[in-house]
Design a protein around this motif. Structure first.
Motif, short mmCIF file in Angstrom:
data_model
loop_
_atom_site.label_atom_id
_atom_site.label_comp_id
_atom_site.label_asym_id
_atom_site.label_seq_id
_atom_site.Cartn_x
_atom_site.Cartn_y
_atom_site.Cartn_z
N LEU A 275 0.82 -1.20 0.00
CA LEU A 275 0.00 0.00 0.00
C LEU A 275 0.86 1.25 0.00
N PHE A 328 -3.07 -4.02 7.94
CA PHE A 328 -2.54 -3.74 6.61
C PHE A 328 -1.26 -2.92 6.66
N PRO A 379 -0.93 6.43 -1.44
CA PRO A 379 -2.38 6.54 -1.62
C PRO A 379 -3.15 6.56 -0.31
N ILE A 380 -2.59 6.04 0.75
CA ILE A 380 -3.38 5.95 1.97
C ILE A 380 -2.81 6.76 3.11
N SER A 406 -7.71 7.71 5.14
CA SER A 406 -8.62 6.68 4.64
C SER A 406 -10.08 7.00 4.98
N ILE A 409 -11.31 8.88 2.21
CA ILE A 409 -11.45 8.05 1.02
C ILE A 409 -12.72 7.20 1.10
N PHE A 907 -6.36 -9.30 -1.09
CA PHE A 907 -5.73 -8.60 -2.21
C PHE A 907 -5.87 -9.50 -3.44
N ARG A 909 -6.43 -8.90 -6.54
CA ARG A 909 -6.09 -8.39 -7.87
C ARG A 909 -4.76 -7.65 -7.77
N ILE A 911 -2.50 -4.73 -7.33
CA ILE A 911 -2.77 -3.44 -6.70
C ILE A 911 -1.62 -2.50 -6.99
N PRO A 912 -1.84 -1.53 -7.86
CA PRO A 912 -0.78 -0.57 -8.14
C PRO A 912 -0.76 0.54 -7.10
N THR A 913 0.40 0.97 -6.75
CA THR A 913 0.49 2.15 -5.87
C THR A 913 1.63 3.01 -6.35
N ILE A 914 1.55 4.26 -6.01
CA ILE A 914 2.62 5.17 -6.35
C ILE A 914 2.91 5.99 -5.10
N TRP B 3 -4.13 10.79 -11.50
CA TRP B 3 -3.83 9.36 -11.38
C TRP B 3 -4.10 8.89 -9.95
N ILE B 7 -6.64 5.85 -8.56
CA ILE B 7 -6.26 4.55 -8.00
C ILE B 7 -6.61 4.42 -6.52
N LEU B 8 -6.83 5.55 -5.87
CA LEU B 8 -7.13 5.47 -4.44
C LEU B 8 -8.27 4.52 -4.11
N CYS B 11 -7.46 0.73 -4.53
CA CYS B 11 -6.67 0.10 -3.49
C CYS B 11 -7.54 -0.18 -2.29
N LEU B 12 -8.34 0.79 -1.95
CA LEU B 12 -9.09 0.65 -0.73
C LEU B 12 -10.18 -0.39 -0.85
N PHE B 14 -10.13 -2.98 -2.65
CA PHE B 14 -9.54 -4.31 -2.57
C PHE B 14 -9.08 -4.63 -1.17
#
Lengths: 920, 373
Positions: A275, A328, A379-380, A406, A409, A907, A909, A911-914, B3, B7-8, B11-12, B14
């Motif tokens: 993540l 996580f 992302p998180i 989160s 989100i 998980f 699938r 999972i892409p993260t940057i 982007w 994607i946020l 991820c969440l 999943f």
């Protein structure tokens, strides 16, 4: 003097050169009008014996305009190069070097031999670059001979050299650096304070220092007697060069310690992430002998031990729940970490209290030289760490904060269930350290982590870990130092529900410990190093406080009586270098635990299984009265025997005793787990481990191989009767069965730690079994036969690879395979009350499908200019590249009369993260 | 949209909800055919019913095999009184007008039939004392955003802990969207005049399948308020016109409560991240000579108290009324009448059968005897 006149006609230039036998005396004549420097040189080379060497890049914009009348080459070049940053040097062989920024020295400095002769030409003074200055300084200190101890004529016997190894950039201690001489080979690692003490034969030595991610250095020492030498190490400014653990390559073979895995934060940052966050716990799970029951959980199972059998220390404070957000994330903010050590076997006598392993997580101390900041955005989570000196080179601070968005989100999501969910966490680290003098050093660390979540349901979970430690280190002399540590850890957790006002409740738990210890190290001589210490921990546990929430609630307050205990230990251990081939460690820890009042204890009818119905009496114990006392010796022993060709064999044995355990009938570390002290009915767990290993390096330590086998037994492991009730149970002993465990396995690791392509591969075969052997049928699981524990995963394979295309760009691919964990499966269905029901197998008779995952990541660093406002990097990662739907659990539900089996993958699938990281 | 914001949520989603997919256990035993006992003595109407069957493999289809030709008796503790329960239908052993003494304890004795390759076996239950249940205080309902929640409330003796088990039967009356005016029979269009010829009203009945067990262990009084019985989603046919639920309450002891709670835990609420592991639930019935033989089910008894609730559509908020006109288009009558035998028409148009014939949705046109409307 023979003269030769040469007339030259060039497009717009002419030149005479009069050449003599000594070219240095050649005089030049000529007139040049805007001639390119290259042509000028060609002209000179054609007519004189001089040969020029230069980089056309530096000279292509230089045009020569000069009228030379009987001048020497030096004078001509002085004139030609005036006003540029080009310099020249002429050597005795008539080679001329044209360089930019500085000149080349072609001979010894003027008047090198103090003859009084001075050349007429003044040496050019130029600025060294920062790098050169450092290199020069480094060369100066490396070249200098340090005299240690009072000068004497006698160089008989040995002397002790001690000191600190620190980072030159931020003044922090360098842990685990090797300090050694090569002839004879004598070496020691630095301890957690960067301190080393090494006993060497008196005389002249080259003392070498090596560490991960730092430049190696050396000191020339002349050892006359005991003395001190502090050593600063330069950071390796190109972090990508040292990608994978280089951790003193020989250490695995030469050190006495076995079953130790040491990782530094630089290594961990290279691993693909789930993540977008570096997670030490996830990295540790790729090491041989370390398992987890499922992804999305932080609980580690080390060599067949339960998750609560690991002692997790963060700056010497015990961490009870190392997970955020259902597991996580781990609660360790990567920016404040220095490194982590995991002891799987050969645990030395200074550690105790848990059976399986010690996970020693070290935070950084803060930059002593200047204020810096670092952080990241994924992302998180978002995180920021600031550190710097309060008093330069004496006092430093470090503050790290990490939090999640989160909650925000979840609100953006389409699913109603998720919109009604909340999940948030944060953690804060504060470290202070102050150096009073070379002999006294004070460290303070505080840590808070907090989690709160509600997952589509009406129940809210809350938990927080808080701790603080204060540590004072005093160096008595070169051979003897001591550390006094005191601190507290507190773990609070609660569950609450307000769905219906009449049933609204809040259920709180807490565990608190106050601990103090003193540890001493004595470097007696080159053969013996002694470690000894005492420690005590006071525990206060509240295992449930149920209270109504709101005035309408009919919930009756219910409080499980608090429990308390005192765990104390003394230990002593000796590292004994028997010979250059054999070294051994022998130690013993004597621990004692008292379960203390005030407490009411139930007495049960003898000769019957303990049930609520067999309670015959309640005995009250007053404050501080011991209810149950347990004590025992915990011997620890390790031996290493060096073999030829960079290999060694090691053996170790250790016994551990554990007085606090988790009661949980789920497989993972859940926020609802109940911590319980050993008491009159629940006996302390005792674990013995025998371990043997073979270690080898070859090709100059480029490759490293190790194989370790172990056999472990566990007495008084805790398992549960069927349908045990753990929460709010006033007599939890009635739901527990005593089990004995055994675990065995073999672990192979092969590692390449240097080069463009590096990484490691590990294979483990292991078993972890339990057996109940009690008098009453309700206390017997699976008819008293050995059955697999919930974390018995026989085969595990890990591959971690990293390829550096260049210093700014690298990719890594990791693969993990393991056998599925055991589960209890339904065997048949039947009808009862109009609905289908399921009949289950014996406990843990089946397994969930095997686990396999591939991760991929790309790291891109910004440019590597050392002087730059901010350094940043991007990490793009794909977790579970193949998208395999690994089972987190398998379960069956009776729905509308049908029995449906389900596989839950978390998980499922790719999972892409940057992630964006920065530091300035 | 950047982007990151794209994607946020991925991820969440999943990470939090995970993925569920069906799973077949690869090698679960298929040959376990254990005796299953579902026995209850209802002292309120002095009847006893014992259903005997065999367990099946998980993937078996069809009804479980009834255990026939067994001899089932009730035995009173300390006396030689035995009451034989005759087999009324295959696997069902029952008797009305029983004489059971309050204060006495009874057990079940089952002797399975002796077959050519299987000898007869004797099974006994533990001795049970049958307790009587207090009256249900109320069965109430509450309209929520997405459906109707039904609750039960009761109270027991002061200063005792109550353990309760509830079951329920649901019955609902529903109407078709159109009232038929004509029917095609033998190629002719018949005008419908009598009410019994118009198939617009039906009743359906279902028995509960969930285990509903509650207790007042953690409460200061033996009072249950708002115990959730069932939830009816908004679009359910149950809320089409009039809905009725009959809640039956039984007082049980702690051991029985534990049995049902365990059974519920292992078969109804497993799979969450923090749910306990499944385990073998022990029965209170055992083989007299081989105690390790797997026997499933439970025997118990007591008095049942009941309470019925009706909910009319008119009592529910306006948004519970579903407009079906879009799903019930009126199509013109076309084609050969003889091929449209038994088609119902409304004013010469043909709606889909589900909109005009109520039995299509599984109900019966016979009004239940208790139905008051």
């Amino acid at each position: 003097m023979r003269r030769l006149y040469v007339f030259l006609l060039a497009a717009s230039s002419f030149l005479w050169a009069s050449v003599e036998t000594n070219a240095q005396d050649t005089v030049l004549n000529g007139n040049f009008q805007a001639v390119p420097f290259e042509r000028f040189v060609e002209t000179l080379e054609a007519r004189t014996p001089f040969r020029f060497y230069f980089d056309t890049k530096n000279t292509d914009s230089l045009f020569v305009t000069a009228n030379l009348q009987n001048v020497t080459l030096s004078a001509a070049l002085d004139q030609v190069l005036a006003g540029t940053d080009l310099h020249y040097a002429i050597d005795p062989d008539n080679n001329v070097y044209i360089t930019q920024a500085r000149e080349i020295m072609v001979g010894l400095p003027d008047d090198f031999y103090n003859t009084g002769q001075q050349s007429t030409r003044k040496a050019y003074e130029f600025d060294y670059t920062e790098y050169e200055k450092r290199e020069k300084k480094r060369k100066a200190v490396e070249g200098r001979l340090y005299t240690i101890g009072p000068k004497t004529n006698s160089l008989q016997g040995k002397a002790t050299l001690a000191g600190f190894v620190k980072s030159a950039t931020n003044g922090e201690p360098v842990i685990g650096a090797s300090v050694f001489i090569e002839n004879p080979l004598i070496g020691v690692p630095t301890d957690a304070f960067g301190f080393f003490s090494i006993v060497l034969p008196k005389g002249k030595h080259e003392l070498k220092v090596k560490s991960i991610g730092m430049k190696s250095t050396a000191r020339q020492i002349m050892l006359y007697g005991d003395g001190k030498l502090d050593i600063d190490l330069e950071d390796d400014v190109l972090p990508l060069k040292e990608v994978i653990v280089e951790s003193d390559r020989e250490v695995k073979v030469t050190s006495l310690q076995m079953g130790l895995e040491r990782l530094d934060i630089k290594t961990m940052r290279q691993m693909p992430l789930a993540l977008g966050e570096t997670d030490i716990m996830k990295v540790i799970m790729t090491l041989p002998g370390v398992q987890t029951v499922g992804e999305g959980t932080v609980g580690l199972n080390v060599r067949g031990g339960a998750a609560n059998q690991n002692l997790i220390l963060f700056n010497d404070a015990t961490i009870y729940n190392p997970s955020h957000l259902f597991g996580f994330f781990s609660t360790f903010n990567p920016d404040v970490l220095k490194g982590v050590e995991l002891y799987k076997s050969g645990i030395t006598a200074d550690f105790g209290g848990r059976l399986s392993s010690v996970l020693d997580v070290r935070g950084r101390e803060g930059n002593l030289k200047k204020i810096t900041a670092s952080g990241g955005v994924s992302p998180i989570t978002g995180r920021l760490t600031v550190e710097g000196p309060i008093i330069k080179d004496k006092t430093s601070f470090l503050v790290g904060v990490r939090s999640t968005y989160s909650d925000w989100i979840l609100k953006q999501l389409d699913s109603k269930q998720l919109r009604n969910s909340t999940a948030s966490f944060y953690d804060i680290n504060l470290n202070l350290n102050h150096k009073f003098s070379d002999k006294d050093h004070l460290y303070a660390a505080a840590y808070i982590s907090h989690d709160e979540f509600k997952l589509g349901s009406d129940t809210t979970y809350n938990y927080s870990d808080r701790n603080a430690t204060l540590k004072w280190k005093h160096v008595f002399n070169n051979k003897f130092y001591g550390i006094v540590t005191t601190g507290f850890s507190r773990y609070d957790y609660s569950i609450g529900s307000t769905r219906t006002p009449l049933d609204a409740f809040k259920l709180d738990f807490s565990i608190g410990q106050i601990n103090a210890k003193a540890d001493f190290s004595y470097f007696a001589n080159s053969q013996h190093t002694f470690h000894a210490g005492i420690s005590t921990i006071n525990y206060q546990l509240s295992q449930g406080n149920l209270q109504p929430a709101g005035s309408q609630s009919l919930i009756q307050p219910d409080v499980i009586e608090k429990e308390q205990g005192q765990e104390s230990a003394v230990y002593i251990g000796d590292n004994f270098e028997v010979s250059s081939k054999i070294s051994l460690y022998a130690g013993v820890r004597f621990s004692m635990f008292q379960y203390l009042g005030p407490k009411n204890v139930y007495a049960y009818q003898g000769g019957e299984s303990k049930e609520a119905s067999s309670i015959i009496d309640t005995v009250h114990y007053g404050t501080g009265k011991p209810i149950a006392t347990y004590s025992g010796a915990e011997p620890r022993f390790s031996i290493r025997y060096s073999l030829p060709r960079s290999s060694s064999v090691k053996f170790s044995y250790n016994r551990m005793r554990q007085y606090i355990q988790v009661l949980s009938n789920t497989t993972t570390i859940a926020p609802t787990d109940l911590w319980k002290l050993s008491d009159s009915y629940i006996k302390p767990q005792v674990g013995d481990q025998f371990s043997i290993g073979y270690y080898k390096t070859w090709r100059g330590s480029v490759f490293e191989f190790s194989a370790e086998a172990y056999y472990k037994t566990i007495e008084n492991a805790v398992d549960f009767k069927n349908a045990a009730v753990v929460l709010m149970n006033h007599h939890v002993e009635t739901d527990i069965v005593n089990a004995n465990g055994k675990a065995y396995g073999i672990e192979f690791l092969i590692k390449k730690s240097v080069g463009k392509f590096n990484g490691w591969m590990s294979y483990t075969y292991s078993r972890s079994l339990l057996q109940t052997n009690n008098a009453f049928s309700s206390e017997i699981v699976n008819n008293g036969a050995y059955y697999p524990s919930s974390y018995d995963k026989p085969t595990a394979f890990n591959l971690v690879t990293n390829y550096k295309f260049n210093r700014r760009f690298n990719i890594s691919i990791n693969m993990t395979y393991s056998t599925g964990r055991p589960i209890t499966l339904p065997l048949a269905k039947y009808e009862l009350q109009g609905s289908s029901r399921v009949y289950y197998s014996e406990r843990n008779a089946y397994r969930i499908p095997d686990y396999f995952r591939t991760d991929f990541s790309i790291n891109m660093e910004g440019n590597h200019k050392v002087k730059k406002f901010a350094h940043s990097s991007w990490t793009f990662a794909i977790y579970n590249l193949t998208g395999r739907q690994n089972a987190y659990s398998i379960f069956f539900k009776s729905e509308n009369g049908q029995i449906n089996g389900y596989k839950l993958s978390i998980f499922g699938r790719p999972i892409p993260t940057i992630t964006y990281n920065f530091r300035f | 949209m950047t982007w990151n914001t794209k994607i946020l949520p991925w991820c969440l989603i999943f990470s939090v909800t995970g993925c569920l997919e069906p799973y077949q256990s690869p090698d679960a035993k298929t040959d376990l055919a254990a005796l299953v006992v579902d026995g209850f003595v209802n002292t309120a109407n002095a009847s006893a019913t014992v259903k005997l069957s065999r367990s099946q493999p998980l993937n078996a289809t069809g009804e479980p095999k009834p255990e026939t030709k067994a001899i089932v008796t009730l035995e009173e503790l300390g006396t030689s009184v035995t009451i034989i329960l005759p087999e009324t239908t295959a696997g069902l052993y029952s008797k009305q007008s029983l004489v059971v003494k309050s204060g006495s304890q009874y057990r079940l004795h089952i002797r399975t039939a002796s077959l050519p390759n299987v000898t007869a076996r004797n099974y006994y239950s533990d001795f049970r004392q049958f307790s009587s249940s207090p009256a249900i205080d109320s069965v109430t309902w509450e309209a929520k955003e997405d459906g109707v929640q039904i609750y039960v409330a009761t109270h027991g003796l002061v200063n005792t802990t109550g353990y309760y088990l509830w079951t329920f039967d649901e019955t609902w009356e529903y109407h078709t969207f159109y009232n038929a005016t004509h029917r095609i029979a033998d190629g002719n269009v018949i005008t419908l005049t009598k009410e019994e010829d118009i198939p617009n009203k039906c009743w359906s009945t279902e028995l509960s399948r969930k285990i509903l067990a509650g207790n007042t262990r953690s409460l200061s009084q033996n009072v249950i308020t708002q115990f959730p019985i069932t939830f009816i989603p908004k679009a359910s046919l149950r809320l089409n016109y009039i809905y009725s639920i009959l809640v039956k309450q039984q007082v049980i002891d702690e051991k029985t409560f534990n049995f049902w709670e365990q059974l519920q835990k292992t078969t109804e609420s497993i799979g969450g991240l923090f749910d306990p592991l499944p385990y073998q639930v022990s029965s209170n019935i055992y083989n007299a000579t081989n105690p390790s033989e797997v026997v499933l089910g439970f025997f118990d008894g007591g008095s049942l108290t009941t309470e019925r609730l009706y909910i009319k559509l008119s009592e529910l908020p306006d948004d519970f009324r579903v407009d079906k006109s879009a799903s019930c288009p009126l199509l013109p009558l076309a084609g050969d009448l003889s091929s449209l035998n038994n088609t119902y028409l409304v004013a010469g148009f043909v709606p889909p059968p589900v909109c005009i014939v109520c039995t299509v949705q599984g109900g019966t046109r016979t009004k239940p005897s208790f139905w008051p409307f």
